[in-house]
Design an enzyme around this catalytic site. Structure first.
Site, PDB file in Angstrom:
ATOM      1  N   PRO A 292       0.839  -1.210   0.000  1.00 57.23           N
ATOM      2  CA  PRO A 292       0.000   0.000   0.000  1.00 57.23           C
ATOM      3  C   PRO A 292       0.869   1.253   0.000  1.00 57.23           C
ATOM      4  O   PRO A 292       1.465   1.612   1.012  1.00 57.23           O
ATOM      5  CB  PRO A 292      -0.814  -0.128   1.295  1.00 57.23           C
ATOM      6  CG  PRO A 292       0.013  -1.009   2.177  1.00 57.23           C
ATOM      7  CD  PRO A 292       0.764  -1.934   1.286  1.00 57.23           C
ATOM      8  N   VAL A 294       2.015   5.105  -0.059  1.00 55.26           N
ATOM      9  CA  VAL A 294       1.655   6.450   0.390  1.00 55.26           C
ATOM     10  C   VAL A 294       2.793   7.366  -0.045  1.00 55.26           C
ATOM     11  O   VAL A 294       3.961   7.001   0.065  1.00 55.26           O
ATOM     12  CB  VAL A 294       1.474   6.523   1.918  1.00 55.26           C
ATOM     13  CG1 VAL A 294       1.261   7.965   2.366  1.00 55.26           C
ATOM     14  CG2 VAL A 294       0.299   5.662   2.361  1.00 55.26           C
ATOM     15  N   ASP A 468       5.855   2.123   2.103  1.00 56.15           N
ATOM     16  CA  ASP A 468       4.943   1.006   2.351  1.00 56.15           C
ATOM     17  C   ASP A 468       4.241   1.259   3.677  1.00 56.15           C
ATOM     18  O   ASP A 468       4.869   1.189   4.739  1.00 56.15           O
ATOM     19  CB  ASP A 468       5.737  -0.299   2.377  1.00 56.15           C
ATOM     20  CG  ASP A 468       4.844  -1.532   2.480  1.00 56.15           C
ATOM     21  OD1 ASP A 468       3.665  -1.390   2.876  1.00 56.15           O
ATOM     22  OD2 ASP A 468       5.338  -2.640   2.193  1.00 56.15           O
ATOM     23  N   HIS A 469       2.944   1.513   3.620  1.00 55.84           N
ATOM     24  CA  HIS A 469       2.213   1.887   4.829  1.00 55.84           C
ATOM     25  C   HIS A 469       2.028   0.708   5.781  1.00 55.84           C
ATOM     26  O   HIS A 469       1.591   0.886   6.927  1.00 55.84           O
ATOM     27  CB  HIS A 469       0.852   2.487   4.456  1.00 55.84           C
ATOM     28  CG  HIS A 469       0.401   3.560   5.396  1.00 55.84           C
ATOM     29  ND1 HIS A 469       0.241   3.354   6.739  1.00 55.84           N
ATOM     30  CD2 HIS A 469       0.091   4.865   5.184  1.00 55.84           C
ATOM     31  CE1 HIS A 469      -0.176   4.474   7.323  1.00 55.84           C
ATOM     32  NE2 HIS A 469      -0.258   5.417   6.392  1.00 55.84           N
ATOM     33  N   ARG A 470       2.341  -0.506   5.359  1.00 56.01           N
ATOM     34  CA  ARG A 470       2.316  -1.638   6.290  1.00 56.01           C
ATOM     35  C   ARG A 470       3.438  -1.520   7.316  1.00 56.01           C
ATOM     36  O   ARG A 470       3.325  -2.028   8.437  1.00 56.01           O
ATOM     37  CB  ARG A 470       2.473  -2.960   5.527  1.00 56.01           C
ATOM     38  CG  ARG A 470       1.348  -3.292   4.556  1.00 56.01           C
ATOM     39  CD  ARG A 470       1.663  -4.533   3.757  1.00 56.01           C
ATOM     40  NE  ARG A 470       2.881  -4.373   2.956  1.00 56.01           N
ATOM     41  CZ  ARG A 470       3.399  -5.335   2.188  1.00 56.01           C
ATOM     42  NH1 ARG A 470       2.810  -6.524   2.121  1.00 56.01           N
ATOM     43  NH2 ARG A 470       4.489  -5.113   1.490  1.00 56.01           N
TER      44      ARG A 470
END
Length: 497
Positions: A292, A294, A468-470
């Site tokens: 994901p 951002v 990576d928003h994880r």
């Protein structure tokens, strides 16, 4: 008595399944020795030369240049019997190879190990330059270096000129089925006032000599659908340059490429998806739909940085290396990554773990004639500013020359993409697969800026950080980007990092 051996295309990378034969460096009838380069192959990661596992005489080339071949498929047949002169290996290397479980390239020994690259098997010859296919002619070749036109590899002050051996009109090109092969074609040049006589061949479409052009220019012309046989070279010795290809493209009467008939004007061009471009496309799609993304943006006044750059360029410690804005961005990123180690990490889906890397393998996205590649500087955080400058120069020069090896593009942990060299302010970069952050560095422009209560012209750039928003939440990404920006705005801030 003939003793025919076939050399199968090995996996020259990490789990690659295919490769494209760019050019043959030998022809049918040539005598080859162990570890002599046979052909140049482009894989999904790099262009590499494949060495011969046998000594003998070439009897058959099983694929034409430009063909994509599956790993494990035979590509050449060599007769190792008869009176073919093979370099006799000494007992010591043979014994060492047996002891270490090594074998000839492409063969499996008693220990079950398959050797696929140079150095795995016993080398039976001394270290020397690549053997020439035409010994007598090679001996007469002029050795004075000449600088190829910068247009061959595109424009830009970043791109150093390439040295090449001056062509000799007496050197005859080595041919395979009527076509000049590999570097033999590039070595061929005509006399000053005499045009070469066309060479006839029974194979259709193979009568003319191959036009003189460097491999990146050939690739560029192929991508644009330009037939190089219709282009007049303006480079040294009649070499076709990138500018010549651009001029041919702009000419409305340029003949259509093979497969499009005789029409002129607007036309569709189909470009095969293979090699580096195919690998990059698959990796970017996988990254975009797995992590994901951002992206955050920051505009920075870098006037102080640019003044410091001018002073540092005069320092004796940095003599001989390029002190570029990218050098400051790389150093700022490395310092910020030390303060925020989670940014330098990877998501391991299989193990359900976040891997925080101990070393920063700094990737630099480089646009090359073969497509986008991202080689990286191993453990860049341990380098001094001068060492980092030298590493950046070597990395970009190697990439633009198309000589980056697969090992240099694996293991990256964080990447910088310098879109500013194209005059672009910023963008939303896609993560390099396996990494959690990528920083885009935009063009540095003179812009109106509020400085000490007044609007004055200042040097300003824009940064964009995709993450990576994880792994990286908004706070961590913002703090990391703010630290990079602070270091570029006032390099003296590095003293407190």
């Amino acid at each position: 008595m003939a003793d025919l051996r076939q050399f199968k295309l090995p996996d020259v990378g990490e789990g690659l399944t295919e490769g494209e034969i760019l050019s043959w460096l030998v022809a049918v009838g040539d005598t080859v020795t162990v570890n002599q380069p046979l052909c140049e192959v482009e894989t999904a990661k790099a262009a590499v030369e494949l060495p011969s596992p046998f000594a003998g005489t070439v009897t058959e080339l099983l694929f034409e240049p430009g063909t994509t071949v599956d790993v494990g498929a035979p590509i050449i047949t060599i007769d190792i019997g008869g009176d073919a002169p093979a370099a006799a290996p000494s007992a010591a290397p043979a014994a060492a190879a047996e002891a270490t479980g090594s074998g000839l390239i492409g063969e499996t020994n008693a220990n079950g190990r398959t050797a696929v690259l140079v150095g795995y098997g016993p080398r039976s010859t001394e270290a020397r330059r690549r053997p020439r296919r035409n010994g007598a002619a090679a001996a007469t070749r002029a050795t004075a270096p000449q600088v190829l036109p910068e247009a061959d590899y595109g424009s830009g002050s970043d791109r150093p000129p390439l040295l090449a051996t001056a062509p000799d009109a007496t050197v005859k090109p080595v041919r395979h089925g009527g076509l000049e092969t590999g570097r033999a074609a590039e070595a061929h040049a005509t006399a000053a006032d005499a045009a070469p006589a066309p060479v006839t061949s029974s194979a259709p479409g193979r009568g003319a000599l191959r036009p003189l052009a460097k491999p990146p220019v050939r690739k560029y012309a192929k991508d644009l659908g330009i037939d190089l046989s219709t282009v007049t070279g303006t480079g040294a010795g009649g070499v076709i340059t990138r500018a010549d290809v651009d001029a041919a493209l702009a000419t409305p009467t340029s003949p259509a490429p093979s497969g499009f008939g005789a029409e002129t004007g607007n036309r569709d061009t189909r470009i095969p998806i293979k090699g580096v471009r195919k690998h990059t496309a698959a990796a970017m799609v996988a990254s975009a739909f797995t992590a994901p993304h951002v992206t955050e943006f920051l505009t920075v006044d870098v006037t102080r940085m640019m003044k410091l750059r001018e002073r540092l360029a005069l320092r004796p410690e940095l003599a001989g290396v390029k002190v570029s804005p990218l050098l400051f961005v790389a150093k700022a990123l490395l310092l910020a990554a030390g303060r925020h180690p989670m940014v330098n990490s990877s998501w391991d889906e299989a193990a359900q773990e976040i891997v925080v890397h101990g070393a920063v393998n700094l990737g630099i996205a480089a646009a090359t004639p073969r497509g986008l590649v991202v080689p990286n500087i191993k453990d860049a955080g341990r380098l001094s500013l001068a060492e980092l400058a030298g590493a950046l120069t070597d990395l970009t020069a190697t990439a633009r020359a198309g000589k980056t090896q697969p090992a240099e593009m694996s293991g990256g942990t964080i990447t910088i993409t310098n879109v500013g060299v194209f005059g672009v302010d910023t963008g939303t970069p896609i993560l390099n697969p396996g990494e959690s952050a990528i920083l885009a560095f935009g063009a540095i422009r003179d812009m109106p800026w509020v400085h000490k209560g007044k609007v004055v012209p200042r040097k300003v750039t824009q940064l964009a950080l995709s993450f990576d928003h994880r792994i990286i939440d908004g706070e961590l990404g913002s703090r990391f980007l703010a630290d990079v920006g602070a270091l570029l705005h006032d390099p003296g801030t590095a003293l407190v990092f």
